[in-house]
Scaffold this active site. Structure first.
Site, PDB file in Angstrom:
ATOM      1  N   LYS A 284       0.848  -1.204   0.000  1.00  0.00           N
ATOM      2  CA  LYS A 284       0.000   0.000   0.000  1.00  0.00           C
ATOM      3  C   LYS A 284       0.882   1.251   0.000  1.00  0.00           C
ATOM      4  CE  LYS A 284      -4.492  -1.163   0.289  1.00  0.00           C
ATOM      5  NZ  LYS A 284      -4.392  -2.519  -0.122  1.00  0.00           N
TER       6      LYS A 284
ATOM      7  N   LYS B 147      -8.768  -4.579  -6.699  1.00  0.00           N
ATOM      8  CA  LYS B 147      -9.593  -3.404  -6.986  1.00  0.00           C
ATOM      9  C   LYS B 147      -8.719  -2.226  -7.415  1.00  0.00           C
ATOM     10  CE  LYS B 147     -12.451  -5.061  -3.231  1.00  0.00           C
ATOM     11  NZ  LYS B 147     -12.354  -5.134  -1.765  1.00  0.00           N
TER      12      LYS B 147
ATOM     13  N   LYS C 203      -1.684  -9.778  -8.445  1.00  0.00           N
ATOM     14  CA  LYS C 203      -2.991 -10.375  -8.131  1.00  0.00           C
ATOM     15  C   LYS C 203      -4.114  -9.468  -8.614  1.00  0.00           C
ATOM     16  CE  LYS C 203      -4.123  -8.376  -3.797  1.00  0.00           C
ATOM     17  NZ  LYS C 203      -4.340  -8.224  -2.449  1.00  0.00           N
TER      18      LYS C 203
HETATM   19  P1  TYM Z   1     -10.592  -7.828   0.842  1.00  0.00           P
HETATM   20  O1  TYM Z   1     -11.824  -7.038   0.992  1.00  0.00           O
HETATM   21  O2  TYM Z   1      -9.423  -7.195   0.201  1.00  0.00           O
HETATM   22  O3  TYM Z   1     -10.903  -9.139   0.039  1.00  0.00           O
HETATM   23  C1  TYM Z   1     -11.980  -9.999   0.390  1.00  0.00           C
HETATM   24  C2  TYM Z   1     -11.538 -11.450   0.221  1.00  0.00           C
HETATM   25  O4  TYM Z   1     -11.177 -11.694  -1.135  1.00  0.00           O
HETATM   26  C3  TYM Z   1      -9.896 -12.309  -1.190  1.00  0.00           C
HETATM   27  N1  TYM Z   1      -9.200 -11.891  -2.415  1.00  0.00           N
HETATM   28  C4  TYM Z   1      -8.725 -12.740  -3.339  1.00  0.00           C
HETATM   29  N2  TYM Z   1      -8.722 -14.081  -3.424  1.00  0.00           N
HETATM   30  C5  TYM Z   1      -8.133 -14.628  -4.526  1.00  0.00           C
HETATM   31  N3  TYM Z   1      -7.588 -13.908  -5.515  1.00  0.00           N
HETATM   32  C6  TYM Z   1      -7.557 -12.561  -5.481  1.00  0.00           C
HETATM   33  N4  TYM Z   1      -7.023 -11.858  -6.478  1.00  0.00           N
HETATM   34  C7  TYM Z   1      -8.141 -11.914  -4.350  1.00  0.00           C
HETATM   35  N5  TYM Z   1      -8.289 -10.608  -3.999  1.00  0.00           N
HETATM   36  C8  TYM Z   1      -8.941 -10.620  -2.808  1.00  0.00           C
HETATM   37  C9  TYM Z   1      -9.187 -11.802   0.060  1.00  0.00           C
HETATM   38  O5  TYM Z   1      -8.118 -12.654   0.423  1.00  0.00           O
HETATM   39  C10 TYM Z   1     -10.296 -11.777   1.068  1.00  0.00           C
HETATM   40  O6  TYM Z   1     -10.470 -13.042   1.681  1.00  0.00           O
HETATM   41  N6  TYM Z   1      -8.471  -7.787   5.376  1.00  0.00           N
HETATM   42  C11 TYM Z   1      -9.545  -8.365   4.593  1.00  0.00           C
HETATM   43  C12 TYM Z   1     -10.913  -8.120   5.198  1.00  0.00           C
HETATM   44  C13 TYM Z   1     -11.025  -8.539   6.628  1.00  0.00           C
HETATM   45  C14 TYM Z   1     -11.096  -9.866   7.115  1.00  0.00           C
HETATM   46  C15 TYM Z   1     -11.200  -9.737   8.531  1.00  0.00           C
HETATM   47  C16 TYM Z   1     -11.059 -11.127   6.518  1.00  0.00           C
HETATM   48  C17 TYM Z   1     -11.097  -7.681   7.671  1.00  0.00           C
HETATM   49  N7  TYM Z   1     -11.211  -8.415   8.834  1.00  0.00           N
HETATM   50  C18 TYM Z   1     -11.270 -10.854   9.345  1.00  0.00           C
HETATM   51  C19 TYM Z   1     -11.147 -12.237   7.344  1.00  0.00           C
HETATM   52  C20 TYM Z   1     -11.256 -12.112   8.743  1.00  0.00           C
HETATM   53  C21 TYM Z   1      -9.529  -7.735   3.203  1.00  0.00           C
HETATM   54  O7  TYM Z   1      -9.055  -6.657   3.018  1.00  0.00           O
HETATM   55  O8  TYM Z   1     -10.156  -8.443   2.260  1.00  0.00           O
END
Ligand code: TYM
Length: 327
Positions: free
Chosen positions: A115, A198, A195
């Site tokens: 980031k 967004k 990867k």
């Molecule tokens: P976030 O919102 O970035 O993404 C949501 C979920 O999607 C998965 N993901 C992917 N999986 C495979 N390939 C990709 N290119 C890809 N991009 C995103 C992420 O691994 C995620 O599972 N920190 C987390 C949100 C969060 C969370 C938590 C998750 C906050 N508290 C507690 C689990 C438990 C996040 O930013 O995900």
């Protein structure tokens, strides 16, 4: 008998893409449907505040992610769905965890470093993000966490926090385990070394993309200079990624897909892949449109979820406070 607890969240920073779906949401639905777990799924809205944003748009983004969770098949009758910020105990527990987490551990977090390299202002919240994530899971004593590969290191930190906490204050939490799909890391369509994210919109297939847009994006996806489809993630990451997407949406084994396209050109493979994605997303898109029109229902789901989640969070926070010596 008490069912094991599953917890996961999605950050409302833009529109969801197939990486989010194949890496996490699909598993979240499968865990719910197995009937073997007590599932908690939430919109990680506090997390979204760590990046620069327009406050006028944030409320809509949060609502849209709640809609997407429902449209993906998370069912409020079977899972508890809520907004993170509606349960203040997440942040309270994060504070306690802050006091047992070293700066060095957070400085090692790859997502934080990424980031910064993308130009994000390093506010304290962004730095502390993985501690809040640990609290999100442990405030429900979560044992299993469906996530993508990019969250693996954050989960490792949550496990470290559990060990430190239990070591200092007595056994209170269990180390949560990640649950991963075969598509743990969907890569960008135009930059297969990165990867799908967004923050790279051109290489994203969004869950709400129209059939025309999906066809266009898949057609434009980077491939390689080999003459036919083959699966080799090391040497041929772009095609391996497309095969993973094909296989995850169709349920077919990768080997079967590869053998079907033997001797055929990439154009044919890509055009079929586009149709696989279009038809797999159709039910999601239909439900998404319906939920979008029904704001009252979606808000009532979030209120119900809050009512179910909050007493549990209160109990666990009270236990943690007692353990650390607060009165
Ligand atoms: P976030 O919102 O970035 O993404 C949501 C979920 O999607 C998965 N993901 C992917 N999986 C495979 N390939 C990709 N290119 C890809 N991009 C995103 C992420 O691994 C995620 O599972 N920190 C987390 C949100 C969060 C969370 C938590 C998750 C906050 N508290 C507690 C689990 C438990 C996040 O930013 O995900």
């Amino acid at each position: 008998m008490k069912k094991p607890i599953v917890v996961s969240g999605i950050k409302p920073t833009g529109i969801l893409h197939i990486g989010n779906y194949l890496g996490m949401l699909k598993n979240a639905v499968a865990l719910q449907e197995s009937n073997k777990y007590e599932c908690f799924y939430f919109v990680a809205d506090y997390h979204a505040l760590t990046q620069r944003y327009d406050p006028k748009e944030k409320a809509k983004e949060i609502f849209d992610i709640a809609v997407d969770i429902l449209a993906a098949g998370i069912d409020p009758k079977k899972s508890t769905i809520f907004l993170q910020s509606h349960i203040p105990e997440h942040a309270n527990l994060a504070w306690i965890f802050n006091t047992i987490t070293s700066m060095g551990m957070l400085e090692r977090m790859v997502e934080y470093k990424e980031k910064l390299s993308e130009g994000h202002v390093p506010n304290v919240g962004l730095f502390d993000y993985p501690v809040l994530m640990a609290a999100d899971i442990l405030i429900y004593k979560g044992e299993y966490v469906p996530i993508g590969d990019d969250q693996r290191q954050h989960l490792e930190l949550a496990r470290d926090i559990v060990r430190t906490f239990n070591g200092r204050f007595g056994k209170t939490f269990k180390e949560p385990q990640g649950i991963y799909t075969k598509a743990v890391r969907i890569m960008s369509l135009d930059k297969p070394e990165k990867k799908m994210s967004k923050s790279l919109p051109n290489g994203c297939l969004y869950l709400t993309d129209s059939p025309e847009v999906i066809r266009k994006k898949v057609k434009a996806a980077v491939t390689d200079s080999f003459s036919e489809v083959g699966y080799d993630p090391e040497k041929r990451p772009a095609i391996a990624n497309l095969l993973t997407i094909y296989s995850s949406f169709s349920g077919e084994l990768i080997e079967k897909i590869v053998s079907r396209y033997k001797g055929k050109r990439y154009v044919e493979f890509k055009s079929d892949l586009a149709e696989v994605v279009v038809s797999a997303l159709e039910p999601f898109q239909k439900k998404q449109k319906e939920f979008m029109k029904n704001k009252k229902y979606v808000m009532s789901v979030l209120e119900e979820g809050e009512k179910k989640a909050r007493p549990i969070a209160e109990r666990v926070l009270a236990e943690a406070k007692k353990r650390v010596g607060l009165i």
